[in-house]
Design a protein around this motif. Structure first.
Motif, PDB file in Angstrom:
ATOM      1  N   ILE A 144      23.485  45.495  20.824  1.00  0.00           N
ATOM      2  CA  ILE A 144      22.102  45.577  20.340  1.00  0.00           C
ATOM      3  C   ILE A 144      21.371  46.727  21.027  1.00  0.00           C
ATOM      4  O   ILE A 144      20.683  47.530  20.382  1.00  0.00           O
TER       5      ILE A 144
ATOM      6  N   LEU B  64      19.790  50.149  19.317  1.00  0.00           N
ATOM      7  CA  LEU B  64      18.419  50.606  19.498  1.00  0.00           C
ATOM      8  C   LEU B  64      18.389  52.058  19.978  1.00  0.00           C
ATOM      9  O   LEU B  64      17.682  52.901  19.416  1.00  0.00           O
TER      10      LEU B  64
ATOM     11  N   PHE C  84      12.711  46.666  26.755  1.00  0.00           N
ATOM     12  CA  PHE C  84      13.436  45.803  25.821  1.00  0.00           C
ATOM     13  C   PHE C  84      14.768  45.341  26.408  1.00  0.00           C
ATOM     14  O   PHE C  84      15.194  44.208  26.172  1.00  0.00           O
TER      15      PHE C  84
ATOM     16  N   LEU D 105      14.883  42.011  28.415  1.00  0.00           N
ATOM     17  CA  LEU D 105      14.478  40.912  27.525  1.00  0.00           C
ATOM     18  C   LEU D 105      15.607  40.533  26.581  1.00  0.00           C
ATOM     19  O   LEU D 105      15.881  39.362  26.321  1.00  0.00           O
ATOM     20  N   ASN D 106      16.262  41.579  26.070  1.00  0.00           N
ATOM     21  CA  ASN D 106      17.330  41.365  25.110  1.00  0.00           C
ATOM     22  C   ASN D 106      18.507  40.636  25.771  1.00  0.00           C
ATOM     23  O   ASN D 106      19.064  39.692  25.206  1.00  0.00           O
TER      24      ASN D 106
ATOM     25  N   LEU E 151      18.366  38.670  28.283  1.00  0.00           N
ATOM     26  CA  LEU E 151      17.937  37.293  28.515  1.00  0.00           C
ATOM     27  C   LEU E 151      18.089  36.460  27.244  1.00  0.00           C
ATOM     28  O   LEU E 151      18.684  35.373  27.251  1.00  0.00           O
ATOM     29  N   ALA E 152      17.565  36.972  26.122  1.00  0.00           N
ATOM     30  CA  ALA E 152      17.578  36.194  24.881  1.00  0.00           C
ATOM     31  C   ALA E 152      19.007  35.953  24.405  1.00  0.00           C
ATOM     32  O   ALA E 152      19.352  34.835  24.002  1.00  0.00           O
TER      33      ALA E 152
ATOM     34  N   MET F 244      20.799  33.401  26.596  1.00  0.00           N
ATOM     35  CA  MET F 244      20.348  32.020  26.382  1.00  0.00           C
ATOM     36  C   MET F 244      20.850  31.463  25.061  1.00  0.00           C
ATOM     37  O   MET F 244      20.977  30.247  24.905  1.00  0.00           O
ATOM     38  N   ALA F 245      21.108  32.360  24.100  1.00  0.00           N
ATOM     39  CA  ALA F 245      21.496  31.884  22.769  1.00  0.00           C
ATOM     40  C   ALA F 245      22.951  31.437  22.721  1.00  0.00           C
ATOM     41  O   ALA F 245      23.401  30.902  21.712  1.00  0.00           O
TER      42      ALA F 245
ATOM     43  N   LEU G 136      14.649  46.295  17.846  1.00  0.00           N
ATOM     44  CA  LEU G 136      13.628  45.800  18.774  1.00  0.00           C
ATOM     45  C   LEU G 136      13.254  44.351  18.493  1.00  0.00           C
ATOM     46  O   LEU G 136      12.788  43.644  19.374  1.00  0.00           O
TER      47      LEU G 136
ATOM     48  N   ILE H  83      15.311  41.963  17.402  1.00  0.00           N
ATOM     49  CA  ILE H  83      16.400  40.984  17.524  1.00  0.00           C
ATOM     50  C   ILE H  83      16.069  39.852  18.501  1.00  0.00           C
ATOM     51  O   ILE H  83      16.300  38.683  18.175  1.00  0.00           O
ATOM     52  N   PRO H  84      15.482  40.136  19.672  1.00  0.00           N
ATOM     53  CA  PRO H  84      15.118  39.013  20.551  1.00  0.00           C
ATOM     54  C   PRO H  84      14.103  38.061  19.900  1.00  0.00           C
ATOM     55  O   PRO H  84      14.186  36.843  20.106  1.00  0.00           O
TER      56      PRO H  84
ATOM     57  N   ILE I 290      16.130  35.916  17.597  1.00  0.00           N
ATOM     58  CA  ILE I 290      16.919  34.940  18.338  1.00  0.00           C
ATOM     59  C   ILE I 290      16.042  33.785  18.800  1.00  0.00           C
ATOM     60  O   ILE I 290      16.339  32.607  18.554  1.00  0.00           O
TER      61      ILE I 290
ATOM     62  N   ASN J 280      15.933  30.041  17.056  1.00  0.00           N
ATOM     63  CA  ASN J 280      16.395  28.929  17.879  1.00  0.00           C
ATOM     64  C   ASN J 280      15.310  27.881  18.077  1.00  0.00           C
ATOM     65  O   ASN J 280      15.596  26.694  18.170  1.00  0.00           O
TER      66      ASN J 280
ATOM     67  N   LYS K  62      12.079  26.434  26.043  1.00  0.00           N
ATOM     68  CA  LYS K  62      12.538  27.697  26.627  1.00  0.00           C
ATOM     69  C   LYS K  62      12.441  28.837  25.617  1.00  0.00           C
ATOM     70  O   LYS K  62      12.175  29.978  25.985  1.00  0.00           O
ATOM     71  N   TRP K  63      12.625  28.510  24.332  1.00  0.00           N
ATOM     72  CA  TRP K  63      12.526  29.565  23.323  1.00  0.00           C
ATOM     73  C   TRP K  63      11.099  30.022  23.120  1.00  0.00           C
ATOM     74  O   TRP K  63      10.827  31.207  22.921  1.00  0.00           O
TER      75      TRP K  63
ATOM     76  N   VAL L  16      10.543  32.369  25.837  1.00  0.00           N
ATOM     77  CA  VAL L  16      11.075  33.720  25.588  1.00  0.00           C
ATOM     78  C   VAL L  16      10.136  34.488  24.658  1.00  0.00           C
ATOM     79  O   VAL L  16       9.827  35.664  24.890  1.00  0.00           O
TER      80      VAL L  16
ATOM     81  N   LEU M  87       7.153  35.593  26.551  1.00  0.00           N
ATOM     82  CA  LEU M  87       7.502  36.689  27.455  1.00  0.00           C
ATOM     83  C   LEU M  87       7.603  38.004  26.683  1.00  0.00           C
ATOM     84  O   LEU M  87       7.097  39.054  27.113  1.00  0.00           O
ATOM     85  N   TYR M  88       8.247  37.934  25.514  1.00  0.00           N
ATOM     86  CA  TYR M  88       8.376  39.124  24.656  1.00  0.00           C
ATOM     87  C   TYR M  88       6.986  39.642  24.273  1.00  0.00           C
ATOM     88  O   TYR M  88       6.696  40.830  24.388  1.00  0.00           O
TER      89      TYR M  88
END
Lengths: 250, 250, 240
Positions: free
Chosen positions: B119, B123, B154, B157-158, B160-161, B164-165, C186, C188-189, C192, C196, C214-215, C218, C221-222
């Protein structure tokens, strides 16, 4: 008597006690690698008019945009209304009236809405409504003030653009061929609004050599490519010399 | 980025990488589960770490560029991203080979680090069309810096996400923190990491030096041949170093 | 191009004035949108059409859980791109950038106003598409209210990054190309985290709330990260 006064003004503008409105030294502006302005210098005091002459591609519009703080200089010192650009450009913003090729009006708003929006951007609160009505009246646009800008003719749009540029009572007026799109009648209508006034300095870009020289205290003539051909008192440059610059001769 | 000399840096890089790969093949023990193919770990992980660190460094240069306005920082930011993207191709290739060797598939979606990296790579790959789409050099540099800062924020953050997924944690063959490695493997890994970091730095310095030299050359040519000279094959998106010095005031 | 941003003593006054400018620009944008209807109806139409597309693409008439969340979120993100593409068109084509720069207005006021306008468009879009989505695919409407909350959080993040990308693209030659190209990775988080979070809320046996905390974290936070980035860099996008 009035004739004498005007002569007086043209002979001694450099001793003007008014503060400097514009002071430029060694200004270069490049687009990519290509210079549009080369080593331009000029001074202009409050209450005076500077005419900028030159053929297409001489950088006249670029110079005006630099003075309006819309373009950063590549090199050189530019000071507008006592604020060095671009460092303190925001202090100069809001005190400059800029009338360029584009009217800077939203096509999907009416003239009155556009002017109210501009007034809000400039932080004019209380008296904005009165000022807008007064300006619209002066350019005879009161009746059509509520029509969308997209439905107005180019001349009407230009008259609204004059209102927008004058709304916040700027101390420096930057005019880029202000009479374009205007028929003689409309031009006469806006002339007192954007004409010489002791309260503000003016920089006037024009292709009309005779009118430009007649209006001006000082003249800046640029050659194609952005070099200075003449900078000084309007009385020091004859219309013939000015035409020669357009011809490309030195 | 003051490096003693390119030659010293190149020699250090070659020595360190050479030592690293010697250790990989003759010193580090064979992995109990994966056997020989696990050795790609010493290439894949240092590449990934250097690539990500390079993106972060690009972000720092971008911040300095916006704060100072000095195009040198933009050039550094550009070169950092450029090399990190090239390293990123290596990361995805080696990761894919490794995935095929250990799990029998060229791509696995449940390896969060690899997916995150993809990802991030996607970017940063848009950095080139973004630069290409903006013509004015100053604006191109400024917007590229804004991109580099945004993308830098980014990246964590990416990770982290994506981490977690992961519904089920894939059995990991090695721990991401090198803590789980036996001492000999860890030592080999650290030498390889240092070598890769040197390689990245070395390539960045070479590219910056090349850009600086070609900018000087084109400036000299311009001085010799006058206005008519146009630099051949000049990249529209790569910043020239130091373009400031190309301004006619120097 | 010398110097970064000025830090004069009048900065505070300028901040106060920026609030006026923010309100003026936001009101202007909403007024123009109400008058011309060029973004929101197109987004809504696009959303509903995309649902129909998914119905045949997935060959399903009922959706729940992760699949429902994915379809909903993907549709909203793609619809948002339509508005993000158009966000600065008037400023660029009709001289708004110049007019705003001629006034003593902080670039952040323009960015903030555009982000706020985008959030309004997205909320209206979701108010239209969420019931349609439920009508098309869901058995129970019970999870819709919390899903709307998740979407609201996603909208803030979308607006924060969307305005940055849109402002960059508006001053480039490849506006329509650049926005989706740069923006999708940008986002994608956001995808996700929001998908979720929405997954248990759209479960077939009724909404469950376990593990969505938790989601939501996130997403928050984003949002905060890119709002902060926007504040830091927005002034630089407005310069010449």
């Amino acid at each position: 008597m009035p004739e004498l006064a005007s002569v007086q003004r043209k002979i001694e503008p450099t001793t003007s006690t008014a503060p400097l409105a514009v002071s430029v030294r060694g200004l270069w502006r490049e687009f990519g690698e290509v210079p549009a302005l080369r080593d331009v210098a000029l001074t202009l005091h409050g209450g005076e008019t500077l005419s900028v002459l030159g053929p297409n591609g001489a950088g006249k519009t670029t110079l005006l945009r630099v003075l309006a703080s819309l373009l950063r200089p590549t090199a050189g010192e530019v000071s507008v209304l006592g604020c060095p650009l671009p460092r303190e450009s925001w202090r100069a913003r809001g005190r400059i009236g800029y009338l360029g090729h584009e009217p800077l009006l939203y096509r999907d708003l009416s003239g009155a809405e556009n002017l109210r929006f501009a007034a809000q951007l400039h932080g004019l609160q209380g008296d904005a409504t009165g000022r807008i009505a007064e300006l619209l009246d002066l350019v005879r646009m009161s009746r059509r003030a509520d029509e969308l800008v997209r439905n107005l003719s180019a001349g009407m749009v230009q008259r609204l653009a004059v209102c927008r540029a004058l709304l916040h009572q700027p101390e420096l007026l930057l005019l880029d061929e202000p009479r374009s799109h205007l028929d003689p009648e409309a031009a006469a209508l806006v002339e007192p609004l954007i004409g010489p006034s002791p309260e503000r300095a003016r920089v006037l870009v024009t292709h009309e050599i005779d009118a430009g020289l007649a209006d001006a205290d000082r003249v800046l003539a640029l050659r194609a490519g952005g070099a200075v051909a003449y900078e000084g008192l309007a009385s020091g440059l004859s219309a013939g010399d000015a035409r020669a610059i357009y011809g490309g001769a030195p | 980025m003051k490096v003693p000399s390119l030659r010293a840096l190149s020699i250090a890089t070659i020595l360190c990488l050479g030592a690293g790969f010697t250790l990989v093949f003759f010193y580090a023990p064979l992995d109990a589960d994966q056997g020989f193919v696990q050795k790609i770990f010493y290439l894949h992980v240092p590449l990934a770490i250097c690539s990500l660190a390079g993106f972060m460094i690009a972000g720092v240069h971008a911040i300095r560029h916006l704060r100072s306005g000095d195009p040198v920082h933009d050039a550094r930011s550009y070169v950092s991203i450029h090399l990190s993207v090239i390293f990123g191709v290596g990361v995805l290739l080696t990761g894919s080979i490794w995935a095929h060797a250990s799990w029998g598939r060229w791509w696995v979606w449940d390896e969060p680090t690899l997916v995150s990296f993809l990802i991030v790579f996607l970017l940063y790959a848009t950095y080139y069309p973004l630069r290409y789409a903006i013509e004015d050099r100053d604006r191109q540099a400024r917007y590229a810096s804004v991109f580099a800062i945004t993308a830098g924020a980014f990246v964590p953050l990416n990770f982290l996400a994506v981490r977690m997924a992961q519904s089920l944690v894939h059995p990991r063959v090695f721990a991401t923190t090198s803590g789980g490695l036996p001492g000999s493997m860890l030592f080999t890994f650290l030498v390889c990491l240092a070598g890769m970091a040197l390689l990245w730095t070395c390539l960045v310095c070479f590219e910056l030096a090349a850009k600086s030299a070609s900018a000087k050359l084109s400036r000299l040519r311009r001085a010799l041949e006058g206005e008519t000279y146009a630099a051949p094959n000049r990249s529209r998106i790569a910043p020239s170093v130091p373009s400031r010095a190309a301004s006619p005031l120097t | 191009m010398s110097g970064g941003r000025d830090r004069g003593p009048d900065r505070g006054r300028r901040r106060g004035h920026s609030l006026h400018a923010f309100r003026a620009i936001l009101a202007k944008d909403l007024r123009v949108e109400l008058r011309t209807l060029q973004s929101v109806p197109a987004m809504a139409l696009f959303g509903v059409t995309t649902f129909v597309l998914f119905r045949y693409g997935l060959d399903r008439t009922k959706l729940s859980g992760g699949l429902a969340a994915g379809v909903l979120l993907a549709t909203v993100l793609f619809a948002a791109i339509l508005a993000i593409n158009r966000l600065f068109v008037a400023e660029r084509d009709e001289g708004g950038f110049d007019a705003i720069r001629l006034a003593p207005v902080d670039g952040t006021a323009l960015g903030g106003a555009k982000a706020a306008a985008l959030i309004v468009y997205l909320v209206v879009l979701e108010a239209i598409t969420l019931p349609v989505f439920a009508l098309f695919f869901l058995d129970s409407w019970a999870g819709l209210a919390p899903v709307a909350g998740v979407l609201a959080l996603a909208d803030v993040g979308l607006a924060a990054t969307g305005v940055l990308v849109s402002a960059i693209a508006a001053n480039s030659r490849a506006r329509d190309l650049l926005v989706p190209l740069v923006l999708l990775p940008l986002l994608i988080p956001v995808m996700i985290a929001a998908a979720n979070a929405a997954e248990p809320l759209l479960a077939a046996q009724g909404p469950a709330y376990g593990g969505i905390g938790k989601w939501v974290g996130v997403l928050a936070l984003y949002d905060m990260t890119f709002i902060a980035v926007g504040f830091a860099v927005y002034d630089f996008l407005l310069e010449d």
